[in-house]
Structures are given as structure tokens and as C-alpha cells.
Design an enzyme around this catalytic site. Structure first.
Site, PDB file in Angstrom:
ATOM      1  N   HIS A 253      -6.855   3.967  -4.185  1.00 18.68           N
ATOM      2  CA  HIS A 253      -6.067   5.077  -3.653  1.00 18.68           C
ATOM      3  C   HIS A 253      -6.581   5.431  -2.273  1.00 18.68           C
ATOM      4  O   HIS A 253      -7.776   5.334  -2.013  1.00 18.68           O
ATOM      5  CB  HIS A 253      -6.166   6.309  -4.570  1.00 18.68           C
TER       6      HIS A 253
ATOM      7  N   ASP B 225      -0.406   5.375 -11.554  1.00 23.36           N
ATOM      8  CA  ASP B 225       0.539   4.367 -12.040  1.00 23.36           C
ATOM      9  C   ASP B 225      -0.008   3.539 -13.205  1.00 23.36           C
ATOM     10  O   ASP B 225       0.755   2.979 -13.988  1.00 23.36           O
ATOM     11  CB  ASP B 225       0.923   3.424 -10.888  1.00 23.36           C
TER      12      ASP B 225
HETATM   13  C1  LIG Z   1      -3.258   2.337  -2.888  1.00 21.31           C
HETATM   14  C2  LIG Z   1      -3.681   1.384  -1.795  1.00 21.31           C
HETATM   15  C3  LIG Z   1      -2.444   0.869  -1.072  1.00 21.31           C
HETATM   16  C4  LIG Z   1      -4.556   2.151  -0.802  1.00 21.31           C
HETATM   17  O1  LIG Z   1      -4.770   1.283   0.216  1.00 21.31           O
HETATM   18  P1  LIG Z   1      -5.691   1.570   1.502  1.00 21.31           P
HETATM   19  O2  LIG Z   1      -6.176   2.964   1.523  1.00 21.31           O
HETATM   20  O3  LIG Z   1      -4.934   1.073   2.667  1.00 21.31           O
HETATM   21  O4  LIG Z   1      -6.925   0.683   1.195  1.00 21.31           O
HETATM   22  P2  LIG Z   1      -7.083  -0.821   1.609  1.00 21.31           P
HETATM   23  O5  LIG Z   1      -5.919  -1.628   1.142  1.00 21.31           O
HETATM   24  O6  LIG Z   1      -7.428  -0.875   3.058  1.00 21.31           O
HETATM   25  O7  LIG Z   1      -8.323  -1.179   0.729  1.00 21.31           O
HETATM   26  C5  LIG Z   1      -9.684  -0.991   1.113  1.00 21.31           C
HETATM   27  C6  LIG Z   1     -10.467  -2.109   0.453  1.00 21.31           C
HETATM   28  O8  LIG Z   1     -10.349  -1.990  -0.954  1.00 21.31           O
HETATM   29  C7  LIG Z   1      -9.674  -3.139  -1.484  1.00 21.31           C
HETATM   30  N1  LIG Z   1      -8.695  -2.655  -2.470  1.00 21.31           N
HETATM   31  C8  LIG Z   1      -8.023  -1.483  -2.453  1.00 21.31           C
HETATM   32  N2  LIG Z   1      -7.239  -1.402  -3.532  1.00 21.31           N
HETATM   33  C9  LIG Z   1      -7.422  -2.534  -4.231  1.00 21.31           C
HETATM   34  C10 LIG Z   1      -6.859  -3.028  -5.429  1.00 21.31           C
HETATM   35  N3  LIG Z   1      -5.968  -2.334  -6.092  1.00 21.31           N
HETATM   36  N4  LIG Z   1      -7.247  -4.236  -5.852  1.00 21.31           N
HETATM   37  C11 LIG Z   1      -8.156  -4.946  -5.170  1.00 21.31           C
HETATM   38  N5  LIG Z   1      -8.723  -4.540  -4.013  1.00 21.31           N
HETATM   39  C12 LIG Z   1      -8.340  -3.344  -3.553  1.00 21.31           C
HETATM   40  C13 LIG Z   1      -8.966  -3.793  -0.303  1.00 21.31           C
HETATM   41  O9  LIG Z   1      -8.763  -5.160  -0.507  1.00 21.31           O
HETATM   42  C14 LIG Z   1      -9.941  -3.501   0.804  1.00 21.31           C
HETATM   43  O10 LIG Z   1     -11.006  -4.405   0.659  1.00 21.31           O
HETATM   44  P3  LIG Z   1     -11.882  -4.887   1.925  1.00 21.31           P
HETATM   45  O11 LIG Z   1     -12.591  -3.658   2.411  1.00 21.31           O
HETATM   46  O12 LIG Z   1     -12.809  -5.898   1.334  1.00 21.31           O
HETATM   47  O13 LIG Z   1     -10.922  -5.459   2.918  1.00 21.31           O
HETATM   48  C15 LIG Z   1      -4.480   0.211  -2.384  1.00 21.31           C
HETATM   49  O14 LIG Z   1      -5.572   0.706  -3.108  1.00 21.31           O
HETATM   50  C16 LIG Z   1      -3.633  -0.694  -3.230  1.00 21.31           C
HETATM   51  O15 LIG Z   1      -2.988  -1.611  -2.688  1.00 21.31           O
HETATM   52  N6  LIG Z   1      -3.601  -0.478  -4.587  1.00 21.31           N
HETATM   53  C17 LIG Z   1      -2.731  -1.254  -5.448  1.00 21.31           C
HETATM   54  C18 LIG Z   1      -1.329  -0.706  -5.415  1.00 21.31           C
HETATM   55  C19 LIG Z   1      -1.248   0.637  -6.111  1.00 21.31           C
HETATM   56  O16 LIG Z   1      -1.737   0.828  -7.200  1.00 21.31           O
HETATM   57  N7  LIG Z   1      -0.553   1.569  -5.455  1.00 21.31           N
HETATM   58  C20 LIG Z   1      -0.310   2.884  -6.014  1.00 21.31           C
HETATM   59  C21 LIG Z   1      -1.076   3.926  -5.289  1.00 21.31           C
HETATM   60  S1  LIG Z   1      -0.881   5.508  -6.087  1.00 21.31           S
END
Ligand SMILES: CC(C)(COP(=O)(O)OP(=O)(O)OC[C@H]1O[C@@H](n2cnc3c(N)ncnc32)[C@H](O)[C@@H]1OP(=O)(O)O)[C@@H](O)C(=O)NCCC(=O)NCCS
Length: 377
Positions: A262, A314
Site C-alpha cells: 500500500h 482487497d
Molecule cells: C498498492 C501498490 C500499487 C503501491 O505501490 P507503490 O506505493 O507505488 O509502491 P511500489 O510499487 O513502488 O513498491 C515499492 C517496492 O515494494 C514492492 N512491492 C510493493 N507491492 C508489492 C506487491 N504487492 N508484491 C510484490 N512487491 C511489491 C515493489 O516491487 C517495490 O520493490 P523495489 O523497492 O524492490 O523496487 C503496490 O503495493 C501494489 O502494486 N500492490 C498490488 C496491487 C494491490 O493490491 N493494489 C491495491 C491497493 S489497495
């Protein structure tokens, strides 16, 4: 008019405060709707009380609640125009496609169309909040080859949805559980769909346009689409024994586990504990089929033993719905049914004190290129 000095914001606007709001507050581990923690609301309230709180700013007293429920119930039915659009959509359309399209079309028959005043927005908000469950229920029945069921004004918001969508086949706990799910998903600060809705509202486009934008953003797998994504992932894993191999493969390929991680909640998503409880209770009542909840618990333990990601709203919402007998591709649309009140509250707030949201971009492409006629390219 003075020009502000451009500032390069972090990617994804992380850490940027882009709006002031009195609707909801999100901080790590803590979610409030107009000053009430969700721990005050989720165990006690009806969705109608929470929608009233978000839209009108205060919990209703008994008379106001009765009036609000009556108003909502009075706006549930879909016109032949909207039912016709639904009937004419391709059967391949997803629930989110149908919701987005029918909500968008409903602007054409809204009696306050063109009026963005506070009073008109609240009237539109009530109509949209009332109609969204009816649209989704009609979609669910249509694809099951069944006729739509008329709304029942004697039933509350969640119970009426369960009856319209699943009739006698509704799970005995559906109304109570869905009521809490709708509350937990009703509002969440400046999440992507709410931001999309506020950006749209800030052009002075109307509430229907802004909600349509919110629905479009919610569909994505990084946002509400993660609910349906969670079920696809659990189906792919298939058994508790398969979890370690799946996690090995996923970390190696940098797969994003749906339902994990998140932007704001670093340690805990305060909504997840309620949904985990529901998923566990409902799993215990379900003898047959894939052991989704057991797979989830093994997956959380395995993923977090390697790298900490909190599970988000979710993750257990997906299995809660599945154990209620709701098809696994409908989770994101159920989320939308809850979120409508929060979107409408934000859109109203934006219209009430508006300034166009128009950031700048940093150009990174080539410059100074020279036109060549097509024959010479
Ligand atoms: C929610 C979300 C988009 C937030 O993204 P964000 O704040 O942009 O964070 P990032 O995508 O930059 O992630 C930071 C790090 O954590 C990792 N990470 C974050 N969520 C992850 C997940 N669900 N699975 C695996 N790795 C994850 C990223 O790969 C990144 O790794 P790195 O530092 O080695 O590059 C992200 O956690 C995600 O894609 N989750 C899955 C989708 C989801 O459940 N969405 C609903 C949100 S309520």
C-alpha cells in the site's frame, strides 16, 4: 496573475498533499471518516448511516436516518432507458465496464443535469448511491440468464442488493457481511479513483462525469482491480502445498502480489482485520472447494518472511465475497458499490471550493525535429 515556480513532484506523487479534505483521513494504521475511526463505524453502523455521514457531514438522528433510507429506497429502480443500455451491452463486458457505462448514461436522465450546486450534488449523490447496487444486480442476473429482481423498499441497502443479485440463493450472512464491507470501502482519502474523480470535477464537469472517471480508475489491477486479481492468484496457486514454489517464482519475476502492499499503510491496513475475520468465519462454514483462506494465510506468512508488505483491503475482501458465493470476478464492482458515497462526498467538496487541478509535466522527448513530407519518410 503570477506564475508559480514549477516543482518536480516525486514519481506517482508519493508524499505530495494534493487536496484539502474534510471527508476522510488516512494515516498508517488509521482511517477516519469525518473524524470517526472506522473502528467506531464498522462494528456498529449501517451503510446508510455511513453514507449520510460522508455526504452530509454528520451521523443522522433516528428521524434523519429514516428519511435518508426512504429517499435511497425511492431511487433504487432503473428506468427502461438504463435497463435497455444494460441489455444491449456485449455479454463480454465486465461488471466494471457495465457499471461505468450505465452510470455515465444515467447523466442523460438526471433531473439536476448541469447543476453543480451543493444541494443538486447531494441529490445526485443519493440517486447514484441508490442505483449502483441495482445496476450491478441486474448485470449479475442477466449473465446468469435470469430476469432482474425489483428492489424491495422494506430492505436495507446491503440486504436489498443481496436479494436483487442472488435472491433465495443469497448466503444467510450476505446482508450483514456486505453491509460492513460497503462501510470499509466507502472512503479512503485521495486514493487513485477519488483523485481521478476530483480532477474531473475540478474542470466543473458534473458529478456523473466525475464518478465515471472514478469507476474507470478503480478498475485497474493496482487499485480496486486487485480484489479480482487476488482470486485469480489464489486459483493459480490452488493449494497450501504450492505456496512456497509460487512465492519463489513470484519474487524471482518481480511479480506484484495482488492484495499486498500500500502507498500509505506501511505496517497495517486497518480494514484488513475485519475482512480477515469474515473470510476465516465464512471459510469455516464452507466444507467444499479450494481452501482459499488456508492458502491466503500460508501466502501471507511466506511473503512476509521474505519481505514485509501489509495485506490491503482487497486481499481478504476477495475471499469474503467468494465464500458468500459471489462470483470471483465481481469483487472490484462490489468495492465500487461501497465507494460511491466517498466519491460523491469528494466531488461535492471539490465543486464547493473549486480550483482547476492542472499540474505541469517535464518534457523528456526529442526537440528541434524537422518536418519531412510523407513521401520522404
Ligand atoms: C498498492 C501498490 C500499487 C503501491 O505501490 P507503490 O506505493 O507505488 O509502491 P511500489 O510499487 O513502488 O513498491 C515499492 C517496492 O515494494 C514492492 N512491492 C510493493 N507491492 C508489492 C506487491 N504487492 N508484491 C510484490 N512487491 C511489491 C515493489 O516491487 C517495490 O520493490 P523495489 O523497492 O524492490 O523496487 C503496490 O503495493 C501494489 O502494486 N500492490 C498490488 C496491487 C494491490 O493490491 N493494489 C491495491 C491497493 S489497495
Amino acid at each position: 496573475m503570477s506564475k508559480a515556480t514549477p516543482v518536480i513532484a516525486p514519481r506517482g506523487l508519493e508524499g505530495v498533499v494534493a487536496a484539502a479534505t474534510a471527508v476522510g483521513a488516512v494515516a498508517d494504521g488509521n482511517l477516519q471518516y469525518r473524524g470517526y475511526s472506522i473502528d467506531q463505524l464498522a462494528p456498529h453502523a449501517s451503510y446508510e448511516e455511513v453514507a449520510h455521514l460522508l455526504l452530509m457531514g454528520a451521523l443522522p438522528n433516528a428521524a434523519a436516518l429514516t428519511a435518508f433510507k426512504t429517499e435511497l429506497a425511492g431511487h433504487r429502480a432503473l428506468s427502461p432507458f438504463l435497463l435497455g443500455i444494460l441489455e444491449n451491452m456485449s455479454p463480454r463486458g465486465t461488471a466494471m465496464d457495465v457499471l461505468r457505462t450505465v452510470v455515465s448514461a444515467s447523466a442523460a436522465e438526471d433531473e439536476d443535469e448541469g447543476d453543480n450546486s451543493h444541494a443538486a450534488n447531494l441529490r445526485k449523490a443519493v440517486r447514484l448511491t441508490a442505483k449502483m447496487p441495482t445496476i450491478l444486480a441486474a448485470y449479475i442476473r442477466r449473465r446468469a440468464g435470469e430476469r432482474p429482481v425489483s428492489p424491495d423498499p422494506a430492505l436495507g441497502h446491503a440486504a436489498n442488493f443481496a436479494q436483487m443479485a442472488f435472491g433465495d440463493k443469497a448466503h444467510p450472512r450476505a446482508a450483514e457481511v456486505l453491509n460492513t464491507c460497503f462501510i470499509l470501502q466507502a472512503e479512503h482519502g485521495l486514493n487513485a479513483s477519488t483523485f481521478a474523480a476530483r480532477i474531473t470535477a475540478a474542470t466543473l464537469a458534473d458529478m456523473h462525469a466525475a464518478v465515471t472517471a472514478g469507476l474507470a480508475a478503480l478498475k485497474g489491477p493496482l487499485h480496486g482491480g486487485a480484489t479480482d486479481g487476488t482470486m485469480r492468484m489464489l486459483d493459480e496457486i490452488g493449494s497450501v502445498a504450492a505456496v512456497p514454489t509460487f512465492v519463489d517464482k513470484s519474487f524471482a519475476s518481480k511479480y506484484k502480489f495482488p492484495g499486498f502492499g500500500h502507498r500509505v499503510y506501511i505496517n497495517v491496513d486497518p480494514r484488513a482485520k475485519y475482512l480477515r475475520r469474515f473470510a476465516g468465519e465464512l471459510a469455516a462454514m464452507t466444507a467444499k472447494g479450494t481452501p482459499y483462506f488456508a492458502i491466503q494465510e500460508a501466502l501471507v506468512a511466506d511473503v512476509n518472511s521474505r519481505r514485509h508488505f501489509p495485506v490491503n483491503v482487497d486481499y481478504y475482501a476477495a475471499t469474503t465475497y467468494t465464500y458468500l458465493g459471489i462470483p470471483s470476478d465481481l469483487g472490484t464492482s462490489i468495492f465500487a458499490i461501497g465507494r460511491i458515497a466517498g466519491w460523491c462526498a469528494h466531488i461535492t467538496e471539490q465543486h464547493d471550493d473549486n480550483r482547476l487541478i492542472r499540474p505541469e509535466s517535464e518534457y523528456t522527448g526529442p526537440t528541434g525535429r524537422v518536418w519531412t513530407p510523407v513521401a520522404g519518410r
